[in-house]
Design a protein around this motif. Structure first.
Motif, PDB file in Angstrom:
ATOM      1  N   GLY A  38      -9.020   0.885   2.076  1.00  0.00           N
ATOM      2  CA  GLY A  38      -7.685   0.734   1.503  1.00  0.00           C
ATOM      3  C   GLY A  38      -7.636  -0.121   0.257  1.00  0.00           C
ATOM      4  O   GLY A  38      -6.620  -0.765  -0.033  1.00  0.00           O
ATOM      5  N   LYS A  39      -8.711  -0.102  -0.518  1.00  0.00           N
ATOM      6  CA  LYS A  39      -8.743  -0.919  -1.746  1.00  0.00           C
ATOM      7  C   LYS A  39      -7.597  -0.561  -2.683  1.00  0.00           C
ATOM      8  O   LYS A  39      -6.851  -1.436  -3.138  1.00  0.00           O
ATOM      9  N   ASP A  40      -7.466   0.732  -2.989  1.00  0.00           N
ATOM     10  CA  ASP A  40      -6.457   1.122  -3.970  1.00  0.00           C
ATOM     11  C   ASP A  40      -5.037   1.054  -3.419  1.00  0.00           C
ATOM     12  O   ASP A  40      -4.110   0.690  -4.144  1.00  0.00           O
ATOM     13  N   LYS A  41      -4.857   1.386  -2.167  1.00  0.00           N
ATOM     14  CA  LYS A  41      -3.510   1.290  -1.601  1.00  0.00           C
ATOM     15  C   LYS A  41      -3.022  -0.162  -1.639  1.00  0.00           C
ATOM     16  O   LYS A  41      -1.858  -0.433  -1.943  1.00  0.00           O
ATOM     17  N   THR A  42      -3.920  -1.094  -1.355  1.00  0.00           N
ATOM     18  CA  THR A  42      -3.561  -2.511  -1.388  1.00  0.00           C
ATOM     19  C   THR A  42      -3.262  -2.971  -2.809  1.00  0.00           C
ATOM     20  O   THR A  42      -2.224  -3.602  -3.075  1.00  0.00           O
ATOM     21  N   CYS A  43      -4.165  -2.664  -3.725  1.00  0.00           N
ATOM     22  CA  CYS A  43      -3.986  -3.108  -5.118  1.00  0.00           C
ATOM     23  C   CYS A  43      -2.793  -2.430  -5.775  1.00  0.00           C
ATOM     24  O   CYS A  43      -2.067  -3.056  -6.565  1.00  0.00           O
ATOM     25  N   TRP A  44      -2.584  -1.160  -5.470  1.00  0.00           N
ATOM     26  CA  TRP A  44      -1.465  -0.417  -6.049  1.00  0.00           C
ATOM     27  C   TRP A  44      -0.132  -1.017  -5.600  1.00  0.00           C
ATOM     28  O   TRP A  44       0.771  -1.227  -6.405  1.00  0.00           O
ATOM     29  N   ASN A  45      -0.009  -1.317  -4.328  1.00  0.00           N
ATOM     30  CA  ASN A  45       1.246  -1.896  -3.845  1.00  0.00           C
ATOM     31  C   ASN A  45       1.468  -3.299  -4.387  1.00  0.00           C
ATOM     32  O   ASN A  45       2.608  -3.692  -4.647  1.00  0.00           O
ATOM     33  N   PHE A  46       0.386  -4.046  -4.586  1.00  0.00           N
ATOM     34  CA  PHE A  46       0.549  -5.357  -5.201  1.00  0.00           C
ATOM     35  C   PHE A  46       1.050  -5.212  -6.640  1.00  0.00           C
ATOM     36  O   PHE A  46       1.939  -5.959  -7.077  1.00  0.00           O
ATOM     37  N   MET A  47       0.496  -4.243  -7.374  1.00  0.00           N
ATOM     38  CA  MET A  47       0.932  -4.044  -8.762  1.00  0.00           C
ATOM     39  C   MET A  47       2.405  -3.654  -8.823  1.00  0.00           C
ATOM     40  O   MET A  47       3.162  -4.168  -9.679  1.00  0.00           O
ATOM     41  N   ILE A  48       2.843  -2.775  -7.940  1.00  0.00           N
ATOM     42  CA  ILE A  48       4.250  -2.378  -7.926  1.00  0.00           C
ATOM     43  C   ILE A  48       5.132  -3.592  -7.669  1.00  0.00           C
ATOM     44  O   ILE A  48       6.158  -3.798  -8.332  1.00  0.00           O
ATOM     45  N   LYS A  49       4.741  -4.403  -6.713  1.00  0.00           N
ATOM     46  CA  LYS A  49       5.514  -5.611  -6.388  1.00  0.00           C
ATOM     47  C   LYS A  49       5.622  -6.532  -7.595  1.00  0.00           C
ATOM     48  O   LYS A  49       6.716  -7.012  -7.930  1.00  0.00           O
ATOM     49  N   ARG A  50       4.496  -6.779  -8.267  1.00  0.00           N
ATOM     50  CA  ARG A  50       4.522  -7.660  -9.428  1.00  0.00           C
ATOM     51  C   ARG A  50       5.350  -7.058 -10.567  1.00  0.00           C
ATOM     52  O   ARG A  50       6.043  -7.779 -11.296  1.00  0.00           O
ATOM     53  N   ALA A  51       5.266  -5.741 -10.731  1.00  0.00           N
ATOM     54  CA  ALA A  51       6.029  -5.087 -11.797  1.00  0.00           C
ATOM     55  C   ALA A  51       7.528  -5.227 -11.566  1.00  0.00           C
ATOM     56  O   ALA A  51       8.305  -5.319 -12.525  1.00  0.00           O
ATOM     57  N   MET A  52       7.935  -5.263 -10.301  1.00  0.00           N
ATOM     58  CA  MET A  52       9.352  -5.470 -10.006  1.00  0.00           C
ATOM     59  C   MET A  52       9.753  -6.936 -10.176  1.00  0.00           C
ATOM     60  O   MET A  52      10.892  -7.238 -10.530  1.00  0.00           O
ATOM     61  N   GLU A  53       8.826  -7.836  -9.950  1.00  0.00           N
ATOM     62  CA  GLU A  53       9.134  -9.263 -10.067  1.00  0.00           C
ATOM     63  C   GLU A  53       9.120  -9.742 -11.506  1.00  0.00           C
ATOM     64  O   GLU A  53       9.929 -10.613 -11.881  1.00  0.00           O
ATOM     65  N   ASN A  54       8.186  -9.228 -12.315  1.00  0.00           N
ATOM     66  CA  ASN A  54       7.989  -9.706 -13.682  1.00  0.00           C
ATOM     67  C   ASN A  54       7.944  -8.530 -14.655  1.00  0.00           C
ATOM     68  O   ASN A  54       7.011  -7.719 -14.598  1.00  0.00           O
TER      69      ASN A  54
END
Length: 209
Positions: A38-54
């Protein structure tokens, strides 16, 4: 209707240390996880979260554009869930299929890129967060372009990979260990998602170790 981010993603226990480290201010991470962890699923969801925050530009790199399309843009997981559906439609301002580009309602942009095309098309841009997927077979020169930008804007970077011999990915992992980056190695014994019996059967059938 309230929207929760991450959307339709519950991290497994072994994925939490990475996410917690990044949420606690870590700006560099290198994860050496086995396949199907789940490397990409984890990293992808983190990126989406950060994109919404900043609000900012975010890049998700793969070795090639074709791999980027197959592994993320058009990917469907074992439950029939599309990777892109981790971004709720209500948060999307526009989506460009050919460019593998998403603009969110808050102004952030996420672009999925093959590292083989980066130098020609993207020099001069200003990402504040990047992920390098399958970094062991990604063009390492791209990091040389991106690193100074992230130093100036205090952006973050995650490198994920499965080992392919001692190459630039392993060296980056070692650099991370020496410089207090978040680093993590996970084998099938650490995650438990692939049994030892299944692993041994794959080895007997000729799968490279």
């Amino acid at each position: 209707m309230e929207i929760t981010i991450p959307h339709q993603f519950t991290p497994r226990d072994y994925q939490l240390p990475l996410l917690k480290a990044m949420d606690n201010g870590q700006r560099r991470a290198v994860i050496e996880w086995h396949r199907r962890s789940g490397k990409d699923k984890t990293c992808w969801n983190f990126m989406i979260k950060r994109a919404m925050e900043n609000k900012g530009n975010y890049y998700y790199f793969f070795p090639t554009g074709e791999q980027a399309r197959q592994a993320l843009w058009e990917n469907i997981d074992n439950e029939g869930f599309k990777m892109l559906e981790h971004i709720p439609n209500k948060l999307i301002e526009r989506k460009l299929d050919q460019q593998m580009f998403v603009e969110l309602k808050n102004g952030s942009t996420i672009k999925i890129i093959g590292s083989d095309k980066f130098e020609k098309r993207n020099v001069g841009t200003n990402p504040i967060g990047v992920v390098f997927s399958e970094y062991s077979i990604t063009e390492p020169q791209v990091w040389n372009f991106v690193s100074p930008i992230l130093l100036v804007n205090k952006g973050w970077a995650i490198f994920n990979f499965t080992p392919r011999g001692v190459n630039h990915a392993v060296k980056t992992f070692q650099i991370g260990q020496q410089n207090n980056w978040f680093t993590q190695t996970l084998t099938i014994d650490d995650t438990g998602i692939i049994s030892r019996d299944d692993y041994e059967r794959e080895m007997r059938e000729g799968m490279p170790k």
